[in-house]
Design an enzyme around this catalytic site. Structure first.
Site, PDB file in Angstrom:
ATOM      1  N   HIS A 127       0.875  -1.181   0.000  1.00  0.00           N
ATOM      2  CA  HIS A 127       0.000   0.000   0.000  1.00  0.00           C
ATOM      3  C   HIS A 127       0.914   1.233   0.000  1.00  0.00           C
ATOM      4  CE1 HIS A 127      -2.747   2.939   1.903  1.00  0.00           C
ATOM      5  NE2 HIS A 127      -3.742   2.124   1.637  1.00  0.00           N
ATOM      6  N   ASP A 204       3.152  -4.561   8.274  1.00  0.00           N
ATOM      7  CA  ASP A 204       1.979  -3.703   8.118  1.00  0.00           C
ATOM      8  C   ASP A 204       0.759  -4.597   8.348  1.00  0.00           C
ATOM      9  OD1 ASP A 204      -0.257  -2.406   7.206  1.00  0.00           O
ATOM     10  OD2 ASP A 204       0.580  -1.824   5.261  1.00  0.00           O
ATOM     11  N   GLN A 207      -4.515  -4.825   7.515  1.00  0.00           N
ATOM     12  CA  GLN A 207      -5.569  -5.736   7.077  1.00  0.00           C
ATOM     13  C   GLN A 207      -5.608  -7.028   7.888  1.00  0.00           C
ATOM     14  OE1 GLN A 207      -7.828  -4.787   4.982  1.00  0.00           O
ATOM     15  NE2 GLN A 207      -6.820  -2.959   4.207  1.00  0.00           N
ATOM     16  N   LYS A 230     -10.195  -0.059  11.068  1.00  0.00           N
ATOM     17  CA  LYS A 230     -10.428  -1.237  10.235  1.00  0.00           C
ATOM     18  C   LYS A 230     -10.848  -2.439  11.080  1.00  0.00           C
ATOM     19  CE  LYS A 230      -7.033   0.011   6.675  1.00  0.00           C
ATOM     20  NZ  LYS A 230      -7.786   0.749   5.667  1.00  0.00           N
ATOM     21  N   CYS A 368      -4.980   2.651  -3.401  1.00  0.00           N
ATOM     22  CA  CYS A 368      -3.746   3.169  -2.805  1.00  0.00           C
ATOM     23  C   CYS A 368      -2.571   2.231  -3.068  1.00  0.00           C
ATOM     24  CB  CYS A 368      -3.890   3.423  -1.313  1.00  0.00           C
ATOM     25  SG  CYS A 368      -5.071   4.705  -0.957  1.00  0.00           S
TER      26      CYS A 368
END
Lengths: 411, 132
Positions: A127, A204, A207, A230, A368
């Site tokens: 991303h 990261d 998600q 999220k 993104c």
């Protein structure tokens, strides 16, 4: 299947906890399928924030009075629970605005450590938030960016990872789960390769953390970044986990009030962890709302959430695969409940508009991840991403909506 | 809003069979732009002959609204006096499409027009050399 039904029934109940899902768009119930962008908030999260502002609003860590003590206690409890959620110690969990800020914190704090000859390794599926900060670090320090290639199914090519990561590598930063392809990467193995080369590993988790149980100890990562919004929490609050010994050695990112222990006109001594990285008045209501979201997720159970995600992914994948002219982009065996697709003859923006008329919210465009789009040879994709309140019916609705689009566009 | 109102037959037709698609050779005007939000992308090339648009072509990718709108625009300006083309307003382009547009879709609908306008103004000095 029994498990689907068991959780399916529970899941139907989940929908009722989210006031926004009772709204009607164009006379139709909302099928919210843009959870990779942000999730909806259950009533208990909204109530928790409202209660803080209504009953306990005060600045934290300084007031010698009741409501400030209450606010401080609530904020610190949020810290503790956020850390516990990913198996991190209290001092290892820093609140930021979001994943992007968490990654920037690491990038800016470590910037002076990088020099010419150093290498930073990312993957092709990152991303922008895990790409542009490192481009900045590379530009400022003279370090070089290297990329791990992907396989045809949208998973990481581990051979490429082994080649890209070397003794020159100072840091590897990688998405745990792709927001476009849905691929769940073996962050632990990539971290092992990084560590064996003397490099640090940042994960990261924007998600992944919302979708399955993560232990930073088992993952053995040096940093983990994720966002509350999220995972049913409010916007404006996110997390950075960092190994204690690494955080202790790092420079602060933002300077000012709260992050200090002692200040003179000439110099300052910084506060202990985690407060060293939390300058200025924090997003107290956000932290409290996030704490409530964590509590809600725990009451369902992360294993149930993962099971539900797997089942809805399998069902939706099957429904969408049946549609002629539709191609799913990202077919790794290890996937979270994100489906990017391309439909011959209907551009993603039009697809999203057609589905919107049916009350179905999906995302269209580059998500993104512009370099990834180019890498995949597409201008953009349509993306449906599922979460705990989504049902098989939502998957049926998107499949039916796409068929409507086919008629409209005569393809 | 019903999608049938947005995706009129005419618009789908222009999207699937774009008019004046491609690149004009030895163009006097060429310009390109894109809409970073949704990835619409349009290039326009124009040939000027004695103050008239003797040829115009566009190329690009993106949503049906952006591509159909550019296609319709090329039909409208082909053979027209450059002075008249300069007088075209964004409202005229919206009328060409004949559909209600949300602010977001307005950006798609007007991309071709913006590329054309920017191209023409960028080359106005060049145009003067052609005697306009």
């Amino acid at each position: 299947m029994a498990k689907w039904q068991a959780y399916g029934a529970k899941n139907m109940n989940a929908k009722k906890d989210f006031p926004i899902l009772k709204r009607r768009i164009n006379g139709k119930e909302i099928a919210y399928l843009d959870n990779a962008a942000t999730t909806q908030k259950p009533k208990c999260v909204l109530d928790a924030m409202d209660d803080y502002y209504t009953m306990h609003n005060a600045n934290i860590h300084r007031g010698i009075y009741k409501i400030s003590e209450e606010a401080t206690e609530m904020y610190e409890k949020a810290h503790e629970n956020a850390g516990r959620f990913v198996d991190a110690g209290f001092q290892e969990m820093v609140f930021t605005r979001n994943t992007t800020e968490s990654i920037n914190l690491v990038a800016y704090s470590l910037l002076p450590e990088f020099q010419k000859g150093d290498e930073i390794v990312l993957s092709r599926m990152e991303h922008h938030s895990n790409l542009v900060p490192w481009q900045h670090v590379a530009k400022m320090s003279g370090a070089r960016l290297k990329y791990i290639e992907l396989l045809e199914d949208g998973s990481i090519d581990m051979e490429s990872a082994k080649k890209a990561i070397s003794r020159k590598t100072k840091l590897v930063s990688i998405a745990h789960m792709s927001n476009v392809l849905g691929t769940i990467n073996d962050a632990r193995e990539i971290g092992r390769i990084a560590h064996s080369n003397g490099a640090m590993i940042m994960v990261d988790g924007a998600q992944s953390v919302p979708h399955f149980q993560i232990s930073v100890k088992k993952l053995d990562c040096d940093f983990l970044a994720f966002s509350a919004h999220k995972m049913l929490g409010p916007t404006g609050i996110g997390c950075l986990y960092g190994k204690k010994e690494i955080l202790e050695g790092m420079r602060p990112f933002l300077y000012g009030g709260e992050m200090i222990r002692e200040v003179s006109y000439e110099s300052a001594k910084f506060n202990e962890l985690p407060w060293k990285f939390e300058a200025g008045t924090q997003n107290i209501a956000g932290a409290i709302g996030f704490d409530r979201a964590i509590g809600y997720l725990r009451s369902i159970g992360m294993d149930n959430i993962r099971d539900h995600g797997k089942m809805i992914l399998a069902y939706a994948t099957r429904r969408l695969s049946e549609i002629e002219g539709l191609r799913i982009i990202g077919n790794s065996r290890h996937k979270g409940s994100i489906i990017s697709f391309d439909f011959r003859g209907i551009p993603p923006h039009d697809m999203a508009a057609i589905l919107d008329a049916e009350g179905i919210c999906i995302r269209a465009g580059h998500h993104c991840a512009m370099p990834l789009m180019k890498y995949l040879g597409v201008n953009g994709t349509s993306r449906a991403s599922f979460y705990i309140y989504n049902t098989k019916e939502d998957a049926d609705r998107i499949a039916n909506g796409i068929e409507k689009g086919r008629k409209l566009f005569k393809v | 809003m019903g999608m049938e109102k947005l995706y009129l037959e005419n618009i789908i037709d222009h999207f699937k069979h774009p008019r004046n698609y491609g690149v004009v050779e030895n163009a006097d005007i060429q310009h390109h732009d894109h809409n970073p939000l949704c990835g619409d992308d349009i290039s326009i090339t124009i040939k000027i002959d004695r103050g008239k648009i003797s040829d115009v072509k566009f190329q690009g990718h993106g949503c049906a609204i952006s591509q159909a709108s550019a296609s319709m625009l090329t039909e409208k300006i082909k053979g027209k006096n450059i002075g008249d083309v300069k007088g075209i307003k964004s409202d005229d382009v919206i009328k060409l499409l004949g559909i209600p547009l949300s602010p977001l879709r307005m950006k798609c609908a007007l991309l071709g027009f913006q590329v054309m306008t920017a191209g023409i103004s960028k080359h106005k000095y060049g145009l003067r050399e052609h005697g306009i």
